[in-house]
Design a protein around this motif. Structure first.
Motif, PDB file in Angstrom:
ATOM      1  N   VAL A 252       0.838  -1.206   0.000  1.00 37.67           N
ATOM      2  CA  VAL A 252       0.000   0.000   0.000  1.00 37.67           C
ATOM      3  C   VAL A 252       0.873   1.257   0.000  1.00 37.67           C
ATOM      4  O   VAL A 252       0.603   2.224  -0.720  1.00 37.67           O
ATOM      5  CB  VAL A 252      -0.951  -0.010   1.215  1.00 37.67           C
ATOM      6  CG1 VAL A 252      -1.626   1.345   1.377  1.00 37.67           C
ATOM      7  CG2 VAL A 252      -1.992  -1.106   1.058  1.00 37.67           C
TER       8      VAL A 252
ATOM      9  N   ALA B 288       0.694   4.144  -2.782  1.00 35.10           N
ATOM     10  CA  ALA B 288      -0.108   5.252  -2.254  1.00 35.10           C
ATOM     11  C   ALA B 288      -0.013   6.510  -3.121  1.00 35.10           C
ATOM     12  O   ALA B 288      -1.009   7.207  -3.339  1.00 35.10           O
ATOM     13  CB  ALA B 288       0.307   5.554  -0.821  1.00 35.10           C
TER      14      ALA B 288
ATOM     15  N   LEU C  34      -8.083   6.315  -0.643  1.00 34.96           N
ATOM     16  CA  LEU C  34      -7.586   5.041  -0.129  1.00 34.96           C
ATOM     17  C   LEU C  34      -8.161   4.803   1.254  1.00 34.96           C
ATOM     18  O   LEU C  34      -8.045   5.647   2.147  1.00 34.96           O
ATOM     19  CB  LEU C  34      -6.056   5.046  -0.072  1.00 34.96           C
ATOM     20  CG  LEU C  34      -5.395   3.813   0.540  1.00 34.96           C
ATOM     21  CD1 LEU C  34      -5.711   2.561  -0.278  1.00 34.96           C
ATOM     22  CD2 LEU C  34      -3.887   4.001   0.647  1.00 34.96           C
TER      23      LEU C  34
ATOM     24  N   CYS D  44      -8.191   1.827   4.323  1.00 29.94           N
ATOM     25  CA  CYS D  44      -7.529   0.605   4.785  1.00 29.94           C
ATOM     26  C   CYS D  44      -8.178   0.113   6.070  1.00 29.94           C
ATOM     27  O   CYS D  44      -8.439   0.903   6.983  1.00 29.94           O
ATOM     28  CB  CYS D  44      -6.036   0.843   5.015  1.00 29.94           C
ATOM     29  SG  CYS D  44      -5.110   1.188   3.513  1.00 29.94           S
TER      30      CYS D  44
ATOM     31  N   LEU E 230      -3.231  -3.774  -6.539  1.00 29.23           N
ATOM     32  CA  LEU E 230      -3.436  -2.337  -6.358  1.00 29.23           C
ATOM     33  C   LEU E 230      -3.264  -1.584  -7.672  1.00 29.23           C
ATOM     34  O   LEU E 230      -4.018  -0.658  -7.983  1.00 29.23           O
ATOM     35  CB  LEU E 230      -2.466  -1.813  -5.300  1.00 29.23           C
ATOM     36  CG  LEU E 230      -2.779  -2.208  -3.855  1.00 29.23           C
ATOM     37  CD1 LEU E 230      -1.597  -1.903  -2.946  1.00 29.23           C
ATOM     38  CD2 LEU E 230      -4.027  -1.489  -3.348  1.00 29.23           C
TER      39      LEU E 230
ATOM     40  N   VAL F  59      -8.651  -1.494   0.953  1.00 28.43           N
ATOM     41  CA  VAL F  59      -7.836  -2.670   1.244  1.00 28.43           C
ATOM     42  C   VAL F  59      -8.232  -3.170   2.630  1.00 28.43           C
ATOM     43  O   VAL F  59      -8.155  -2.420   3.608  1.00 28.43           O
ATOM     44  CB  VAL F  59      -6.329  -2.344   1.194  1.00 28.43           C
ATOM     45  CG1 VAL F  59      -5.513  -3.605   1.456  1.00 28.43           C
ATOM     46  CG2 VAL F  59      -5.951  -1.729  -0.146  1.00 28.43           C
TER      47      VAL F  59
ATOM     48  N   VAL G  26      -8.910  -6.512  -2.069  1.00 26.06           N
ATOM     49  CA  VAL G  26      -8.646  -5.225  -2.710  1.00 26.06           C
ATOM     50  C   VAL G  26      -9.873  -4.903  -3.557  1.00 26.06           C
ATOM     51  O   VAL G  26     -10.165  -5.608  -4.533  1.00 26.06           O
ATOM     52  CB  VAL G  26      -7.379  -5.276  -3.585  1.00 26.06           C
ATOM     53  CG1 VAL G  26      -7.172  -3.934  -4.283  1.00 26.06           C
ATOM     54  CG2 VAL G  26      -6.153  -5.622  -2.734  1.00 26.06           C
TER      55      VAL G  26
END
Length: 627
Positions: A328, A332, A341, A343, A366, A385, A399
């Motif tokens: 990640v 990013a 994003l 998580c 990703l 994620v 994902v």
């Protein structure tokens, strides 16, 4: 056997005629035995005529098949006429050649019926007169595999929709040889057309051949994609090597910077009183050290990228959550241009696998999620994620994206090699195939859910690693204040000086190269710790260690290796194989002291004793650091 109408009354003259006849003839008595055989028929049987007399015909011939003494077979047709006393005069025709022609024709028709080939003939008006072979699927609904229904019909009607074929047939019937390629209903077809001429050179028709080359086209495309993959792999290998070298150089500089900043901060804190100016100076130094930490994070990712392909096969219990987190972090920067994003990284059990291989899996997922959404849509799209442990103890990682999604007909093929829905030049169709192979090889499975306009969710499930066996830990020396003799080996002088300053409460000797360290150890091997860099020019830390292995094996356990990134396969394998402690540059002063204290001190010997050997000759320069 069919009978002729006429009858011969006297067999004796007939036998004389048969014996002297130039053709294939024989005379049979009323019991079907040979009484006379022509020389040519005896030759066909492969038996002298005199030996055939008296033999029953049905022992010589099995239906229409004659098996000769030499093992060969001939085929015959027989006609007969009755003569007096029940005898019969037989005329024999050798049809072996015709039989072979028929069999060859049957075999050819069978081959053509199963080959991706179509042969046909047209008359001068363009009407089908013959057709053989398998019709390329979908070439024309009017054309069946055996050609039924098209004989006598015009090619200009049957294949009216295929302009390339119609045009080529017109030009061939006008007298010009033609060749063309066309695509019909997803099939690639190569075709050729040749005029047929009579004795005066007038065109009276044409012969056409069509070959379905779809399989060859697919193979050629696969080869092209594979070659592109190899070029890309070589490019990435070069970039990885460069990244490893860059990380090595940066980490060397960061090591000296971090240690020096730490010393300055400690010096400032030791001064009293702490005035506002001094406090401000301390804060600036601490900010600088925080900046060094951020650069450390970047170089750590560079070092990860530079790991060699051999690390993909390395397996062991690994922390899957930290691997997902690292993937990640790498992606990013790209994600923020296309999506928000989110998580949700919960606890995961350790899994068996290679860190680099698993990192590649999640980085590929990703990247696919990023490419499913156009840039500049971050406010409208999300990449999420998630990871957790299911009720069976398996590790699950998802994902999910809110991109364009995948159609049902394509969803079942996304894990096939070379399958891609991306435009040409934007992907080889290998990313998800590689992910599937890695995950399946670790005993897990990967699946996807998607629908057009609703995004995609890819789920990876991996089994937990088996419980680790309890082993007796090797006792290590505890940290203490005892003074040690330490040899620092590093070709970067600022690094060596900073480390030496940090260890000023010990007896420290600095060697600026592997060759200098060799000379020092040759004269005086009585060091408690050898703090050695891995990558150095001329004589690397690997070479120095291997040189000592047969000569001074007890010294090997006193080595502590410092590395800013082992960017060769040999150095990586070396660091995996040895049991020695390792310090990854840049390291914290506390970690340095902790490792130094963990090494058992050397047993003191007579300092006059030295290692007697010739200087090492380095032939493998794989681990020399570039300058």
């Amino acid at each position: 056997m069919p009978d002729r109408a006429n009858t011969l009354s006297d067999t004796a003259p007939v036998a004389d005629v048969v014996n002297a006849a130039p053709g294939l003839m024989c005379l049979l008595d009323d019991e079907g035995r040979c009484t006379a055989v022509s020389a040519e028929l005896a030759a066909l049987f492969g038996i002298p005529a005199r030996d055939l007399v008296g033999r029953p015909w049905d022992r010589l011939v099995d239906g229409d098949e004659v098996r000769r003494p030499d093992g060969t077979t001939r085929w015959i047709e027989v006609t007969s006429a009755p003569v007096s006393g029940g005898a019969r005069l037989c005329a024999v025709k050798d049809v072996t050649a015709q039989r072979h022609v028929r069999e060859t024709d049957t075999r050819l028709r069978r081959v053509l019926a199963h080959a991706p080939l179509l042969l046909f003939a047209l008359d001068e008006e363009g009407r089908f007169t013959a057709i053989e072979g398998r019709d390329p699927e979908g070439l024309s609904q009017a054309l069946s595999p055996a050609g039924t229904g098209v004989i006598g019909r015009s090619v200009f009607d049957v294949w009216a929709e295929i302009e390339d074929v119609v045009g080529s047939c017109r030009r061939a019937l006008a007298g010009a040889e033609q060749a063309s390629s066309f695509t019909w209903h997803g099939h690639h077809v190569d075709a050729s057309f040749e005029p047929i001429r009579d004795g005066q050179g007038r065109v009276i028709g044409l012969v056409g051949v069509m070959l379905d080359v779809t399989g060859q086209k697919q193979l050629d495309l696969a080869i092209q994609r594979w070659e592109a993959r190899m070029v890309e792999s070589e490019r990435l290998a070069v970039l990885g090597s460069l990244a490893g070298g860059i990380a090595h150089q940066i980490n060397d500089a960061l090591t000296a910077t971090r240690l020096s900043l730490g010393r300055l901060i400690s010096f400032e804190l030791a001064q009293t009183p702490i005035t506002p100016v001094r406090q401000h100076r301390i804060e600036l130094l601490q900010d600088a050290r925080e900046g060094v930490s951020r650069v450390e994070h970047i170089t750590r990712e560079l070092r990860t990228f530079s790991q060699s392909e051999s690390d993909l096969s390395a397996t062991g219990p690994v922390d899957l959550r930290s691997i997902v987190d690292a993937a990640v972090n790498l992606a990013a920067h790209e994600i923020r241009h296309s999506a928000r994003l989110e998580c949700d990284l919960r606890g995961l059990p350790p899994v068996v696998g290679g860190e680099q291989a698993l990192r590649q899996v999640f980085l590929n997922l990703l990247i696919n999620a990023i490419q499913a959404m156009p840039e500049g849509t971050a406010d409208r799209n999300t990449i999420r994620v998630s990871c957790w442990t299911d009720e069976l103890g398996n590790a699950l990682v998802e994902v999910a994206d809110t991109g364009k999604g995948i159609s049902p007909q394509d969803l079942g093929r996304i894990f096939e090699p070379f399958f891609t829905t991306k435009p040409p030049g934007e992907g080889l169709g290998l990313g998800l195939s590689v992910c599937r192979d890695i995950v399946n090889g670790l005993g897990g499975h990967i699946s996807a859910e998607s629908a057009p306009g609703r995004g995609t969710v890819v789920r990876v499930v991996l089994p937990p690693a088996p419980p680790a066996e309890e082993t007796m830990a090797k006792p290590r020396a505890q940290a203490g204040s005892e003074r040690r003799r330490i040899l620092i080996v590093d070709d970067d002088r600022p690094v060596a000086a900073a480390v030496a300053l940090e260890l000023e409460d010990h007896d420290v000797v600095v060697a600026g190269s592997g060759r200098e360290a060799f000379e020092i150890l040759r004269r005086d091997p009585a060091f408690d710790v050898v703090l050695c860099d891995v990558m150095m020019p001329e004589l690397s830390g690997v070479d120095l260690y291997n040189w000592l292995r047969p000569i001074e094996p007890q010294m090997l356990e006193r080595f502590v290796f410092m590395t800013g990134g082992a960017f060769t396969a040999r150095a990586e394998q070396f660091l995996r194989d040895i049991p020695n402690p390792r310090l990854d540059k840049p390291f914290h002063p506390d970690d340095l002291r902790r490792v130094i204290a963990s090494v058992a001190p050397a047993i003191r010997t007579d300092p006059s004793i030295s290692i007697r050997t010739r200087p090492p000759s380095v032939t493998d320069h794989d681990d020399r650091a570039p300058h």
